[in-house]
Design a protein around this motif. Structure first.
Motif, PDB file in Angstrom:
ATOM      1  N   TYR A 480       0.830  -1.206   0.000  1.00  0.00           N
ATOM      2  CA  TYR A 480       0.000   0.000   0.000  1.00  0.00           C
ATOM      3  C   TYR A 480       0.863   1.255   0.000  1.00  0.00           C
ATOM      4  O   TYR A 480       0.575   2.233  -0.695  1.00  0.00           O
ATOM      5  N   LEU A 481       1.910   1.240   0.779  1.00  0.00           N
ATOM      6  CA  LEU A 481       2.788   2.409   0.892  1.00  0.00           C
ATOM      7  C   LEU A 481       3.425   2.751  -0.450  1.00  0.00           C
ATOM      8  O   LEU A 481       3.567   3.926  -0.810  1.00  0.00           O
ATOM      9  N   CYS A 482       3.824   1.734  -1.184  1.00  0.00           N
ATOM     10  CA  CYS A 482       4.510   1.953  -2.464  1.00  0.00           C
ATOM     11  C   CYS A 482       3.621   2.632  -3.503  1.00  0.00           C
ATOM     12  O   CYS A 482       4.129   3.255  -4.444  1.00  0.00           O
ATOM     13  N   GLU A 483       2.313   2.527  -3.320  1.00  0.00           N
ATOM     14  CA  GLU A 483       1.419   3.242  -4.233  1.00  0.00           C
ATOM     15  C   GLU A 483       1.658   4.750  -4.144  1.00  0.00           C
ATOM     16  O   GLU A 483       1.561   5.459  -5.151  1.00  0.00           O
ATOM     17  N   GLY A 484       1.971   5.209  -2.957  1.00  0.00           N
ATOM     18  CA  GLY A 484       2.303   6.625  -2.799  1.00  0.00           C
ATOM     19  C   GLY A 484       3.742   6.923  -3.169  1.00  0.00           C
ATOM     20  O   GLY A 484       4.041   7.961  -3.767  1.00  0.00           O
ATOM     21  N   LEU A 485       4.656   6.004  -2.827  1.00  0.00           N
ATOM     22  CA  LEU A 485       6.078   6.217  -3.105  1.00  0.00           C
ATOM     23  C   LEU A 485       6.355   6.344  -4.600  1.00  0.00           C
ATOM     24  O   LEU A 485       7.239   7.099  -5.019  1.00  0.00           O
ATOM     25  N   ARG A 486       5.611   5.584  -5.397  1.00  0.00           N
ATOM     26  CA  ARG A 486       5.864   5.585  -6.847  1.00  0.00           C
ATOM     27  C   ARG A 486       5.258   6.798  -7.551  1.00  0.00           C
ATOM     28  O   ARG A 486       5.553   7.044  -8.722  1.00  0.00           O
ATOM     29  N   HIS A 487       4.412   7.549  -6.859  1.00  0.00           N
ATOM     30  CA  HIS A 487       3.740   8.680  -7.490  1.00  0.00           C
ATOM     31  C   HIS A 487       4.750   9.785  -7.811  1.00  0.00           C
ATOM     32  O   HIS A 487       5.708  10.012  -7.084  1.00  0.00           O
ATOM     33  N   SER A 488       4.507  10.493  -8.877  1.00  0.00           N
ATOM     34  CA  SER A 488       5.449  11.532  -9.329  1.00  0.00           C
ATOM     35  C   SER A 488       5.563  12.690  -8.332  1.00  0.00           C
ATOM     36  O   SER A 488       6.575  13.394  -8.304  1.00  0.00           O
ATOM     37  N   ASN A 489       4.530  12.901  -7.491  1.00  0.00           N
ATOM     38  CA  ASN A 489       4.593  13.973  -6.491  1.00  0.00           C
ATOM     39  C   ASN A 489       5.465  13.619  -5.292  1.00  0.00           C
ATOM     40  O   ASN A 489       5.853  14.498  -4.517  1.00  0.00           O
ATOM     41  N   CYS A 490       5.749  12.336  -5.116  1.00  0.00           N
ATOM     42  CA  CYS A 490       6.521  11.896  -3.953  1.00  0.00           C
ATOM     43  C   CYS A 490       7.986  12.312  -4.108  1.00  0.00           C
ATOM     44  O   CYS A 490       8.635  11.982  -5.093  1.00  0.00           O
ATOM     45  N   LYS A 491       8.507  13.009  -3.111  1.00  0.00           N
ATOM     46  CA  LYS A 491       9.892  13.494  -3.145  1.00  0.00           C
ATOM     47  C   LYS A 491      10.722  12.957  -1.977  1.00  0.00           C
ATOM     48  O   LYS A 491      11.679  13.595  -1.531  1.00  0.00           O
ATOM     49  N   VAL A 492      10.369  11.786  -1.492  1.00  0.00           N
ATOM     50  CA  VAL A 492      11.061  11.219  -0.334  1.00  0.00           C
ATOM     51  C   VAL A 492      12.536  10.976  -0.647  1.00  0.00           C
ATOM     52  O   VAL A 492      12.875  10.390  -1.676  1.00  0.00           O
ATOM     53  N   GLU A 493      13.423  11.453   0.241  1.00  0.00           N
ATOM     54  CA  GLU A 493      14.868  11.278   0.081  1.00  0.00           C
ATOM     55  C   GLU A 493      15.422  10.210   1.021  1.00  0.00           C
ATOM     56  O   GLU A 493      16.457   9.608   0.734  1.00  0.00           O
ATOM     57  N   LYS A 494      14.730   9.985   2.147  1.00  0.00           N
ATOM     58  CA  LYS A 494      15.181   8.974   3.105  1.00  0.00           C
ATOM     59  C   LYS A 494      13.981   8.159   3.557  1.00  0.00           C
ATOM     60  O   LYS A 494      12.984   8.709   4.030  1.00  0.00           O
ATOM     61  N   LEU A 495      14.098   6.829   3.434  1.00  0.00           N
ATOM     62  CA  LEU A 495      13.012   5.921   3.800  1.00  0.00           C
ATOM     63  C   LEU A 495      13.560   4.846   4.737  1.00  0.00           C
ATOM     64  O   LEU A 495      14.492   4.128   4.385  1.00  0.00           O
ATOM     65  N   ASP A 496      12.989   4.772   5.933  1.00  0.00           N
ATOM     66  CA  ASP A 496      13.438   3.787   6.933  1.00  0.00           C
ATOM     67  C   ASP A 496      12.320   2.781   7.181  1.00  0.00           C
ATOM     68  O   ASP A 496      11.286   3.107   7.764  1.00  0.00           O
ATOM     69  N   LEU A 497      12.551   1.547   6.727  1.00  0.00           N
ATOM     70  CA  LEU A 497      11.608   0.448   6.932  1.00  0.00           C
ATOM     71  C   LEU A 497      12.271  -0.689   7.705  1.00  0.00           C
ATOM     72  O   LEU A 497      11.929  -1.851   7.543  1.00  0.00           O
ATOM     73  N   SER A 498      13.211  -0.357   8.556  1.00  0.00           N
ATOM     74  CA  SER A 498      13.924  -1.378   9.316  1.00  0.00           C
ATOM     75  C   SER A 498      13.019  -1.995  10.385  1.00  0.00           C
ATOM     76  O   SER A 498      12.158  -1.325  10.948  1.00  0.00           O
ATOM     77  N   THR A 499      13.218  -3.293  10.613  1.00  0.00           N
ATOM     78  CA  THR A 499      12.456  -4.047  11.620  1.00  0.00           C
ATOM     79  C   THR A 499      10.954  -3.877  11.396  1.00  0.00           C
ATOM     80  O   THR A 499      10.203  -3.509  12.300  1.00  0.00           O
TER      81      THR A 499
END
Length: 693
Positions: A480-499
């Motif tokens: 579900y999260l990746c639906e937003g991450l892949r969008h062209s408006n998403c400008k995330v530079e650091k993503l922490d999905l540890s543990t």
């Protein structure tokens, strides 16, 4: 001060025999020294049967008796002790001395009415002793050193605090009138110089506890001097189990005029003396209604009232405030809210292990929405917060032009709370750049929260850092999260999905995002069971990515040597990757030898490589040495926790010493190495002094 029983007793004693103007004088008493000096002077003024000169002589005898007693750890005195200090039997039995001494029942032994009397009179003794010969700084310095070591081990005793108070410039006349001796004009200046020197001296043997120092500075009431001392500090950390109202008052006095950008941490669990029945005189935030304003006027004084008064001083430049075990009631929320109406320096506010009542949180948020508020970072660690409070925070997000960093850690948030928060995050006016929700999502709501966050990523191009570590997202949540991450408006530079309980399926979802993202620089997915297949998906995207990923953290991801060929292929083509962490994975020597082929490639620009506890032995050191001989970019190599012996380490040292090798930091286990290896390492250190291990 009246929360201290001895202070209350002295004030009541004076009230019983008060004269004209006594009440006015008492209202002007600011410090402990003021109260004690007023009490002693009042006792002298009410003398009957003996002259003032005789009374002053008795007081000076008590001063020398008190000082000798403290020096010898003595609180009980025989008649011979008193006589030695000029106090005769007829003096002992006079009413005047009964204000300060009492006879122990059944024996002819005396003690001071309260131990603080002995401490006060000791301070008077050192203030007035040899009062005409304090001219040489060296002598004064030696004297202060002895006093501080003997009576305070620094600044901790009342004697030292009274010493500061007695040297206030405005008290010289009162001291002379009461004790019949003058304070040397230069004594205060020399004490302040010596104290400032000791505080700045990192090798000083004095034990300096911030609270004790604050009390000394409060007693002397020299704001400019307090500012100079406090400006030398970078942080103030108050984590004792209990603090009194006087402690907070003294701290507030010291920090209110601080010109340095201080960091303050205060443990609020047990703050004594803040009775609920006290009423605060307060200004009302303009955003509140008339009815709410009336209720605010009747709120009791909060534990933070004195601190907040200091923070409202226009010269107070505290930038970072951490409140630990603070029960954020409506009173606390009101007092903090008022701070943000005027304070233009406080940029970081952190609550640790706090209960945030809805009323307190709402009032605080009213302050955070004020135009003058420049708060940039709000952290909540192990706090209790309701959906209603999150709704108030959402309103701040859609209003504040300064708030860029919102962090929740181990603060359990219900799905309804996150939904309200996300509404604020989606507002076009929201300027938030960093959102941290570490260990803050409930297992049953993690997937739906990922949907909310995906909608935020689609709407909010300002969000550049997202930390969802230590939450049970699972593969479905990441989908579900990746639906937003892949969008062209998403400008995330650091993503922490540890543990986050991820498997290779999550890597399959992340792979398309890595291929298209032109902003992501850091990806942390450590402590997940990704396996070799998961890394294969990630590496495939790195080979064909348009992105600029620089940091990839994969420690404890259940990897083996099988994934090293995929990593090698990625290094062949990816020129952006700078940091790679593969620690705590069973890569083995064969896997390491394969990976080294990629590390030697010209396209590889890797600067730091973490390989701790990767099941490596001397067998892979030849391949690693070859990398060091050819790679001019690598500056850090971590091989700690591996089974490297002398032969392998010596082989690495031979490469490290070569001019082409730019390695600056080299971590290995050295406990089992022999002397010959240490000699090689020393030779390396001589050749390249900048290298550390």
């Amino acid at each position: 001060m009246s929360s201290l029983p001895i202070i209350s007793w002295m004030i009541c004693s004076v009230l019983q025999s008060q004269g004209d103007g006594d009440r006015t004088v008492m209202r002007s008493l600011q410090t402990m020294t003021d109260v004690y000096l007023f009490y002693f002077s009042k006792c002298l003024k009410t003398l009957t049967g003996i002259s003032v000169w005789k009374g002053q002589s008795c007081l000076w005898g008590l001063c020398s008796l008190a000082a000798e007693g403290l020096q010898n750890h003595q609180v009980l005195f025989e008649v011979s002790d008193l006589r030695r200090h000029g106090i005769e039997v007829y003096d002992i039995n006079c009413t005047f001395l009964n204000h300060f001494l009492k006879k122990t029942e059944g024996v002819n032994v005396y003690t001071f009415l309260h131990f603080s009397f002995q401490e006060f009179l000791t301070a008077v003794f050192y203030t007035l002793k040899n009062h005409s010969s304090w001219m040489f700084f060296d002598q004064v310095g030696k004297m202060w050193q002895e006093i501080f070591q003997q009576y305070g081990k620094g600044f901790s005793s009342l004697t030292i605090q009274f010493l500061f108070g007695l040297l206030h410039k405005g008290k010289g006349k009162a001291v002379e009138t009461t004790f019949g001796r003058r304070v040397s004009p230069g004594l205060q200046e020399e004490l302040l110089k010596w104290t400032e020197k000791e505080i700045k001296d990192k090798s000083s043997r004095l034990q300096i506890e911030p609270t004790d120092l604050f009390h000394c500075l409060y007693e002397i009431q020299e704001e400019e001097y307090a500012k100079r001392i406090i400006d030398d500090l970078q942080s103030i950390i108050l984590l004792q189990p209990t603090y009194t109202k006087m402690d907070i008052l003294a701290m507030s006095f010291c920090i209110k005029s601080s010109h340095s950008h201080l960091s303050v941490s205060l443990k609020c669990q047990h703050l004594l003396g803040f009775e609920e029945e006290e009423q605060a005189s307060t200004f009302i935030p303009p955003a509140l209604t008339l009815n709410q304003s009336f209720q605010l006027c009747n709120l009791p004084v909060s534990q933070l009232h004195l601190l907040c008064q200091a923070l409202r001083n226009p010269y107070c430049k505290i930038k970072d405030l951490k409140l630990i075990f603070c029960h954020l009631t409506a009173s606390c929320g009101r007092d903090l809210s008022l701070v943000f109406e005027t304070n233009q320096y406080l940029t970081d506010l952190e609550f640790v292990k706090n209960t945030l009542e809805d009323s307190g949180m709402k009032l605080l948020c009213e302050g955070l929405k004020q135009p003058n508020c420049i708060l940039q970072t709000l952290r909540l660690y192990r706090c209790l917060i309701s959906p209603a409070s999150c709704g108030a925070l959402a309103a701040v997000l859609s209003t504040s032009q300064w708030l860029t960093d919102l962090e929740f850690s181990e603060t359990k948030l219900e799905a309804s709370a996150l939904k309200l928060l996300c509404e604020g995050l989606k507002d076009p006016n929201c300027k938030l750049q960093k959102l941290k929700l570490c260990a803050s999502l409930l297992p049953e709501s993690s997937e739906v929260v990922c949907k909310y966050l995906a909608s935020v990523l689609i709407c909010n191009p300002n969000l550049t850092e997202l930390d969802l570590s230590e939450n049970p997202l699972g593969d479905t949540g990441v989908k579900y999260l990746c639906e937003g991450l892949r969008h062209s408006n998403c400008k995330v530079e650091k993503l922490d999905l540890s543990t986050c309980y991820l498997t290779d399926a999550s890597c399959m979802e992340l792979s398309p995002f890595l291929q298209v993202s032109q902003t992501l620089k850091e990806l942390l997915v450590f402590a997940n069971a990704l396996g070799d297949t998961g890394v294969q998906h990630l590496c495939e995207s790195l080979r064909h990515a348009k992105g600029i990923l620089e940091n990839l953290v994969l420690w404890t991801c259940h990897l083996t040597g099988e994934c090293c060929q995929d990593l090698c292929n990625a290094l062949y083509t990816n020129e952006y990757l700078r940091d790679l962490d593969l620690s705590d994975n069973a890569l083995g020597d064969e896997g390491m030898q394969v990976l080294c082929e990629g590390l030697k490639h010209l396209s590889c620009k890797l600067q730091t490589l973490w390989l701790a506890e990767c099941h490596l032995t001397d067998a892979c050191c030849g391949a690693l040495a070859s990398v060091l001989n050819r790679n001019e970019n690598l500056t850090l190599l971590d091989l700690s926790g591996n089974d490297l012996k002398d032969f392998g380490v010596q082989m690495l040292c031979d490469s490290l010493i070569q001019p082409i090798c730019k390695l600056q930091t080299f971590y290995i286990d050295m406990d089992h190495l022999h002397e010959e290896t240490f000699r090689k390492m020393e030779a390396l250190k001589m050749s390249k002094p900048g290298i550390t291990w």
